[in-house]
Every structure is written in structure tokens, then in C-alpha cells.
Motif scaffolding. Sequence first.
Motif, PDB file in Angstrom:
ATOM      1  N   GLU A   1      19.881 -15.909  -9.169  1.00 44.04           N
ATOM      2  CA  GLU A   1      18.683 -15.142  -9.501  1.00 44.04           C
ATOM      3  C   GLU A   1      17.651 -15.198  -8.374  1.00 44.04           C
ATOM      4  N   ILE A   2      17.507 -16.360  -7.743  1.00 46.78           N
ATOM      5  CA  ILE A   2      16.558 -16.493  -6.628  1.00 46.78           C
ATOM      6  C   ILE A   2      16.993 -15.599  -5.464  1.00 46.78           C
ATOM      7  N   VAL A   3      18.284 -15.584  -5.181  1.00 48.30           N
ATOM      8  CA  VAL A   3      18.790 -14.714  -4.119  1.00 48.30           C
ATOM      9  C   VAL A   3      18.533 -13.254  -4.487  1.00 48.30           C
ATOM     10  N   ASP A   4      18.823 -12.867  -5.733  1.00 49.84           N
ATOM     11  CA  ASP A   4      18.617 -11.473  -6.150  1.00 49.84           C
ATOM     12  C   ASP A   4      17.137 -11.086  -6.140  1.00 49.84           C
ATOM     13  N   ILE A   5      16.264 -11.990  -6.539  1.00 56.49           N
ATOM     14  CA  ILE A   5      14.819 -11.731  -6.463  1.00 56.49           C
ATOM     15  C   ILE A   5      14.419 -11.495  -5.007  1.00 56.49           C
ATOM     16  N   THR A   6      14.924 -12.326  -4.117  1.00 63.59           N
ATOM     17  CA  THR A   6      14.598 -12.218  -2.697  1.00 63.59           C
ATOM     18  C   THR A   6      15.128 -10.914  -2.110  1.00 63.59           C
ATOM     19  N   ILE A   7      16.328 -10.520  -2.495  1.00 61.19           N
ATOM     20  CA  ILE A   7      16.883  -9.245  -2.036  1.00 61.19           C
ATOM     21  C   ILE A   7      16.056  -8.083  -2.576  1.00 61.19           C
ATOM     22  N   CYS A   8      15.662  -8.162  -3.829  1.00 63.17           N
ATOM     23  CA  CYS A   8      14.827  -7.122  -4.431  1.00 63.17           C
ATOM     24  C   CYS A   8      13.532  -6.956  -3.630  1.00 63.17           C
ATOM     25  N   ILE A   9      12.900  -8.059  -3.298  1.00 65.45           N
ATOM     26  CA  ILE A   9      11.661  -8.035  -2.508  1.00 65.45           C
ATOM     27  C   ILE A   9      11.924  -7.431  -1.129  1.00 65.45           C
ATOM     28  N   SER A  10      12.974  -7.887  -0.475  1.00 58.35           N
ATOM     29  CA  SER A  10      13.288  -7.424   0.876  1.00 58.35           C
ATOM     30  C   SER A  10      13.610  -5.936   0.910  1.00 58.35           C
ATOM     31  N   LEU A  11      14.405  -5.470  -0.048  1.00 59.74           N
ATOM     32  CA  LEU A  11      14.714  -4.047  -0.102  1.00 59.74           C
ATOM     33  C   LEU A  11      13.468  -3.221  -0.388  1.00 59.74           C
ATOM     34  N   MET A  12      12.585  -3.763  -1.227  1.00 55.11           N
ATOM     35  CA  MET A  12      11.351  -3.029  -1.522  1.00 55.11           C
ATOM     36  C   MET A  12      10.517  -2.863  -0.262  1.00 55.11           C
ATOM     37  N   HIS A  13      10.484  -3.888   0.583  1.00 62.43           N
ATOM     38  CA  HIS A  13       9.773  -3.770   1.863  1.00 62.43           C
ATOM     39  C   HIS A  13      10.353  -2.630   2.685  1.00 62.43           C
ATOM     40  N   THR A  14      11.670  -2.554   2.749  1.00 62.34           N
ATOM     41  CA  THR A  14      12.327  -1.499   3.508  1.00 62.34           C
ATOM     42  C   THR A  14      11.971  -0.123   2.952  1.00 62.34           C
ATOM     43  N   PHE A  15      12.078   0.030   1.638  1.00 66.27           N
ATOM     44  CA  PHE A  15      11.776   1.329   1.031  1.00 66.27           C
ATOM     45  C   PHE A  15      10.291   1.676   1.153  1.00 66.27           C
ATOM     46  N   ASN A  16       9.414   0.690   1.049  1.00 70.51           N
ATOM     47  CA  ASN A  16       7.983   0.945   1.253  1.00 70.51           C
ATOM     48  C   ASN A  16       7.736   1.482   2.658  1.00 70.51           C
ATOM     49  N   ARG A  17       8.331   0.846   3.641  1.00 69.75           N
ATOM     50  CA  ARG A  17       8.093   1.252   5.015  1.00 69.75           C
ATOM     51  C   ARG A  17       8.682   2.640   5.301  1.00 69.75           C
ATOM     52  N   LEU A  18       9.825   2.932   4.728  1.00 67.31           N
ATOM     53  CA  LEU A  18      10.390   4.267   4.881  1.00 67.31           C
ATOM     54  C   LEU A  18       9.475   5.313   4.252  1.00 67.31           C
TER      55      LEU A  18
ATOM     56  N   GLY B   1       0.797  -1.229   0.000  1.00 72.29           N
ATOM     57  CA  GLY B   1       0.000   0.000   0.000  1.00 72.29           C
ATOM     58  C   GLY B   1       0.824   1.271   0.000  1.00 72.29           C
ATOM     59  N   CYS B   2       1.965   1.256  -0.667  1.00 73.90           N
ATOM     60  CA  CYS B   2       2.827   2.437  -0.729  1.00 73.90           C
ATOM     61  C   CYS B   2       2.565   3.181  -2.036  1.00 73.90           C
ATOM     62  N   ASP B   3       1.754   4.207  -1.954  1.00 72.57           N
ATOM     63  CA  ASP B   3       1.367   4.987  -3.125  1.00 72.57           C
ATOM     64  C   ASP B   3       2.575   5.597  -3.827  1.00 72.57           C
ATOM     65  N   TYR B   4       3.483   6.167  -3.047  1.00 73.99           N
ATOM     66  CA  TYR B   4       4.687   6.786  -3.624  1.00 73.99           C
ATOM     67  C   TYR B   4       5.472   5.765  -4.453  1.00 73.99           C
ATOM     68  N   CYS B   5       5.746   4.601  -3.869  1.00 77.12           N
ATOM     69  CA  CYS B   5       6.527   3.572  -4.562  1.00 77.12           C
ATOM     70  C   CYS B   5       5.756   2.971  -5.739  1.00 77.12           C
ATOM     71  N   CYS B   6       4.440   2.846  -5.604  1.00 76.60           N
ATOM     72  CA  CYS B   6       3.631   2.355  -6.725  1.00 76.60           C
ATOM     73  C   CYS B   6       3.776   3.276  -7.930  1.00 76.60           C
ATOM     74  N   ASN B   7       3.666   4.560  -7.711  1.00 71.74           N
ATOM     75  CA  ASN B   7       3.817   5.521  -8.807  1.00 71.74           C
ATOM     76  C   ASN B   7       5.216   5.457  -9.402  1.00 71.74           C
ATOM     77  N   LEU B   8       6.211   5.402  -8.556  1.00 77.12           N
ATOM     78  CA  LEU B   8       7.595   5.352  -8.994  1.00 77.12           C
ATOM     79  C   LEU B   8       7.849   4.118  -9.865  1.00 77.12           C
ATOM     80  N   HIS B   9       7.404   2.958  -9.411  1.00 79.48           N
ATOM     81  CA  HIS B   9       7.707   1.713 -10.131  1.00 79.48           C
ATOM     82  C   HIS B   9       6.773   1.464 -11.310  1.00 79.48           C
TER      83      HIS B   9
END
Length: 137
Positions: free
Chosen positions: A113-130, A43-51
Amino acid sequence: MDYAKISKDTIGHLYAGYRSLHDPPLAAELKALIKLSVSQINGCDYCCNLHRNEALKLEVSKDKIESLPEFTISSLFSDAEKEALKWAESLTNLDGNKKVQRTELSKHFSEREIVDITICISLMHTFNRLAISMRDE
């Protein structure tokens, strides 16, 4: 609150990790879809628009972007994309059998690739929460 300025060193490390995901092996279009999907779920409107804009710049079709919430039943997504997005959804909601899901991912992606996908997801959680907690509406 300008959190990137206030905690420049710490945020800099997060952005460095984020930038490192722009190197191969993951396709930029897949990363954009993952980031958009996670941001939608969180539910991060800012990140939704950005991505959303990022995906459009990468020439992901508007139909595909609009179908993202229904990716499991859409013919617009490849099997590999569906598995990556299922993984993103599962990690975001903290549900499902991770071992079974990783097995499905491994049919389409290397371990790196699985590790990078997982990192991408995890970092997105961090940026969403920020963005959700620190941005002025």
C-alpha cells in the motif's frame, strides 16, 4: 496541444500505470483524496476539477473535500488518511524525514500500500505537469 495523441505510446504507458492503481489494495476514496491534494498543492486547476468530481462520484462528502487543505486538524479524516496525505504533501514539497514518515505510514498501511500510495503521488505529479504545461487555458 493534444499531448496524449502526439505521444500516444508514451502517454499510454503512463495511463496504464495509472489504471493499475485502480486495483486493490488502496481504497478508491483515498486515491481520489491523494490525487486531489497533490493537484491542489501543484496548482493544477484541470486536475483539481477532475479529482474533485471523482471524489464526489465516490461519495466523499463535500465537507471532507473542502477540508482537504486543513486535513491535519480536521476530524473528518481518519489517522490513516492523514498519514497518507502527509506523505503526499511531503513528497510534493520534497521536505521532511522520509524514514520517519514511512514508519508512521507503516502503522496504517502494508508495504504494498505504501508503494502504491507513492506511485499514485508520483504519477499525479507527472499528470499535473503535463496538464499545466500542455493544456490551452
